[in-house]
Enzyme design. Structure first.
Site, short mmCIF file in Angstrom:
data_model
loop_
_atom_site.label_atom_id
_atom_site.label_comp_id
_atom_site.label_asym_id
_atom_site.label_seq_id
_atom_site.Cartn_x
_atom_site.Cartn_y
_atom_site.Cartn_z
N PHE A 171 43.91 39.83 37.02
CA PHE A 171 43.74 38.39 37.25
C PHE A 171 42.34 37.90 36.86
O PHE A 171 41.80 36.98 37.47
CB PHE A 171 44.02 38.04 38.72
CG PHE A 171 45.10 38.87 39.33
CD1 PHE A 171 46.39 38.84 38.81
CD2 PHE A 171 44.85 39.72 40.39
CE1 PHE A 171 47.40 39.63 39.35
CE2 PHE A 171 45.83 40.51 40.93
CZ PHE A 171 47.12 40.47 40.40
N CYS A 172 41.76 38.53 35.86
CA CYS A 172 40.43 38.17 35.35
C CYS A 172 39.36 38.30 36.42
O CYS A 172 38.35 37.60 36.39
CB CYS A 172 40.44 36.74 34.80
SG CYS A 172 41.57 36.51 33.42
#
Length: 811
Positions: free
Chosen positions: A422-423
């Site tokens: 999710f970055c």
């Protein structure tokens, strides 16, 4: 107990209703009538909401007994069930649980947007016309609404519109006056868009420090030197997602900068965000670039310009996306009607319910199924936790289910969620227990964001994430939990259960089992000359060193070199093919082309120089054709592409022990453009069993429309008949005619088998892959069919013929 809770709520409402009636009765007559109607309307909505719950649904009653004070918006104009029924009909049976990625817009919101745009003329705000002044007014109102959302005083803060939260963060990073006396401190769990600011700081000699706030660990310094900051700390808050349920209150917490993306709040519009900045903080930011709208005056042939005085104008380069800005008020209207506090309580109640249920899941051996990240202890769970739940699932032996397996199966169950890191690389490393050396090792092994390497060296490289939005329901949460229980929890063995797939190596006859002499026959042969296009079935066909003569000998690629397949270009399924050996031609047809195309099998028609391509980690020598051929195929698939042909003299299968189903694929074979092996074999009896399961599933209430699955759905080269379903799983080798074949494992199926091609249209569903996943799944892969390679040299006259007997060896 649940009904007692509901009845108590109704009783309390009745008492309130009676008191309100007594008050109304002393009012004047016109007011009394109006008040009566409104009160009855409100009471009726309460009653409808709670009576709907009193239906025979004990699970929901238990949920409401614990969370009923926070769930459902009973005080709003519409409760959550009405919101779903009227505003999100497109969800239908779909469970959407990626609101942290992007929440959903409502139908009334979009109706208001369209009505607004159709009835109001908005002009460029940099012009001076009346319609431009109208735009200026609506932009100013949008700024005020945004500041009000964060409880920020317009006299203290300014709203600067950007293309999103990332652009707002970048704006701060590139305009901040970094120096060797500066320090950029961020949390280990910050998003990549925040980490990116680090590069601006380091470039100017500043220090960078990563802090793990939650564990209270000492700061981790990125570079050796660190100079004590003589000035003050400034605070930047990335509130892109948190604002949807808990926006920072800038009247209490005087942050210098706050960034937000509006699609995270109410779904539409995308491509617009804002930087909320304190007036004093903006004076430190220095821009180099200027553009239209940011300058009051400039001279073309002299280095002279004068910037505008307004803070917003100073930073907003070019023309704002003013139609998107005009749409913001319709999104805020939704949030204001429900109120952020009730949205927060509603979404958090669902997340807490899911957290508790996941932590209570146990395998048959008593081991825990789920590991939650953040808090992994039932006793520590609380109502203050946010609406996002991250977790991974484990098998009874403690090994991990890959998050891509979870995502794939969830999609087949109409559940949309998100997986990966999710970055947030710091959060990922911290919660998954990945050291720096392990992270670097994973990267060196080829792992990058969004790939399929979900387990490396026995550890997850990411996790599963579900997140709730204001329109999420108890039913969404329940379907998620039901899916996890049915797909990943090991239960006591059931009588007559089928264990058709085993890890070592394939099912074998048990000791003492009667060996019945079963006869198997080759039913049909199909050749697919062009990868991902339709094939043609024959009674007999020659063999060559790559398998069936001319099978997967051609492919289409885009102008950028990307290989085209049905997954990305479904129109390829409508391209018909036929190889006429007597004429020496490949004949192709398409619904989009008036005439069929004929390609000579000799290489004379290829005019391009031979080149080397790498596909699926294999090197191919290929040659292309002229414009006439490429134009025909571009018309057929509706996009520019080129046709290339393989010359498989040096093309060998790569050794890969990890992808096999009990058999090491270390046998070299000459290949054309196939994914894994020279041949794919499908059993008629296995397909028949699958159809029986599909019919049974339909009778049990599945919403999928049953379509009889034909063997051709699986794009086999060889269809066989005889024996029991899935007997082919155990074949280690077989002989057809005079040709010997060796199994190289089961065929891992993807969603491509869920597409049907009828009357010029592509229809997609979740079947048959969803049903196959329920009983043909092994360690993240769904197997159906057997991959084969030839294991003896091919004579010039060798061929396969339908009707030939098959001698199979399972030992």
């Amino acid at each position: 107990m649940g009904k007692v809770f509901v009845e108590d709520q109704i009783l309390a409402m009745s008492e309130t209703f009676a008191m309100a009636l007594a008050i109304i009765n002393v009012l004047a007559t016109p007011t009394k009538i109006k008040a009566h109607k409104e009160l009855i309307r409100i009471f009726s909505k309460y009653l409808e909401f709670y009576l709907s719950i009193m239906a025979d649904d004990p699970e929901k009653e238990r949920f409401l007994m614990e969370f009923g004070q926070d769930y459902g918006y009973p005080n709003a104009p519409k409760n959550v069930d009405e919101i779903r029924a009227t505003e999100f009909k497109r969800l239908n049976d779909l469970v959407y649980l990626d609101h942290a990625g992007a929440t959903l817009y409502s139908e009334s919101q979009m109706e208001d947007v369209f009505k607004d745009l159709n009835s109001t003329l908005y002009g460029n705000p940099h012009s001076q016309s009346n319609c431009s002044l109208t735009t200026g007014d609506i932009v100013g109102e949008a700024r005020r609404q945004t500041l009000s959302f964060f409880n920020a005083s317009p006299g203290e803060y300014k709203c600067i519109f950007t293309s999103g939260a990332t652009a707002a963060l970048k704006l701060v990073g590139e305009t901040f006056p970094w120096s060797s006396q500066s320090t950029f401190m961020y949390t280990m769990e910050n998003h990549n868009s925040v980490l990116g600011i680090r590069e601006y700081a380091l470039k100017e000699g500043a220090a960078a420090i990563a802090v793990d706030i939650e564990d209270g660990k000492s700061a981790i310094q990125i570079i050796p030197h660190f100079t004590e900051e003589s000035g003050r700390w400034m605070v930047l808050i990335d509130a892109a997602k948190g604002s949807a349920t808990s926006p920072p209150d800038l009247s209490k917490y005087k942050a210098d900068f706050v960034v937000v993306s509006f699609y995270k709040l109410f779904g539409y519009p995308t491509g617009i965000g804002a930087l909320i900045a304190r007036n004093g903080a903006t004076k430190l930011l220095k821009k180099t670039y200027f553009s239209g709208g940011t300058v009051a005056a400039s001279i073309a042939d002299v280095d002279f310009y004068k910037r505008r005085d307004g803070i917003e104008e100073y930073f907003e380069d070019g023309t704002l996306p003013f139609l998107s800005v005009a749409s913001l008020r319709h999104g805020f209207k939704i949030l204001n009607a429900l109120t952020i506090s009730t949205i927060s309580r509603h979404t958090m109640s669902l997340a807490l319910y899911v957290r508790k249920a996941l932590l209570n899941l146990r395998h048959v051996n008593g081991s825990r199924v789920c590991t939650l990240y953040g808090v992994n202890d039932l006793e520590l769970l609380c109502n203050e936790m946010g609406p996002t739940v991250s977790f991974n699932l484990q098998r009874p032996d403690g090994s991990w289910f890959g998050y891509r397996e979870v995502e794939k199966l969830a999609s087949l169950s109409n559940i949309q969620l998100r997986t990966g890191c999710f970055c947030n690389p710091g959060a990922c490393a911290k919660h998954l227990g990945l050291s720096r050396s392990e992270l670097l090792s994973n990267i060196e092994a080829g792992h990058v964001c969004w790939d399929d390497h979900d387990i490396l060296n026995g550890k997850p490289t990411g996790s599963v994430r579900v997140s709730f939005g204001y329109m999420s329901t108890f039913e969404d949460a329940r379907k998620l939990l039901k899916f996890i229980k049915s797909s990943f929890v090991a239960l006591p063995p059931q009588p007559m259960s089928l264990d058709l797939l085993r890890e070592k190596p394939f099912p074998a006859l048990t000791e003492g089992e009667e060996r019945v002499a079963t006869r198997y026959f080759l039913k049909s042969i199909t050749v697919y000359p062009i990868k991902s296009c339709a094939g043609f079935t024959v009674e007999s066909w020659p063999l060559c060193s790559t398998g069936l003569l001319h099978d997967r000998e051609w492919l289409l690629k885009s102008l950028s070199g990307e290989i085209l397949t049905q997954k990305k270009v479904p129109e390829m399924g409508f391209i018909t093919t036929l190889v006429d050996l007597k004429l020496g031609r490949l004949i192709v047809g398409s619904l989009h082309c008036k005439e069929k195309l004929q390609i000579e099998l000799t290489s004379d028609q290829c005019i391009d120089e031979r080149q080397v391509m790498e596909i699926y980690s294999q090197r191919y020598e290929v040659q292309g054709y002229g414009n006439e051929v490429d134009i025909w195929f571009s018309t057929a698939v509706g996009r520019p592409c080129t046709l290339v042909r393989s010359y498989a003299f040096q093309n060998h299968m790569c050794s890969n022990k990890n992808r096999s189903m009990g058999i090491c694929r270390d046998l070299e074979a000459q290949l054309n453009f196939v994914n894994e092996a020279q041949f794919l074999l499908i059993s008629e009896e296995s397909v028949a069993d699958l159809n029986n399961r599909l019919r049974s599933k339909l009778h049990k209430g599945s919403n999928e429309r049953h379509i009889e699955v034909d063997p051709s759905r699986f794009r086999p080269n060889l269809v066989v008949s005889g024996g029991k379903p899935y007997i082919e799983d155990g074949w280690r080798s077989l002989k057809i005619g005079q040709t010997n074949f060796t199994s190289v494992g089961g065929c891992n199926r993807c969603q491509m088998i869920n597409m049907t091609f009828t009357a010029g249209t592509v229809q997609r569903s979740n079947e048959p892959l969803a049903t196959l996943a329920s009983y043909r799944r092994l360690k993240g892969k769904i197997y159906f069919g057997l991959l084969l390679k030839m294991c003896n040299s091919i004579k010039q006259e060798a061929l396969l013929r339908a009707g030939q007997e098959i001698v199979a060896n399972a030992e």
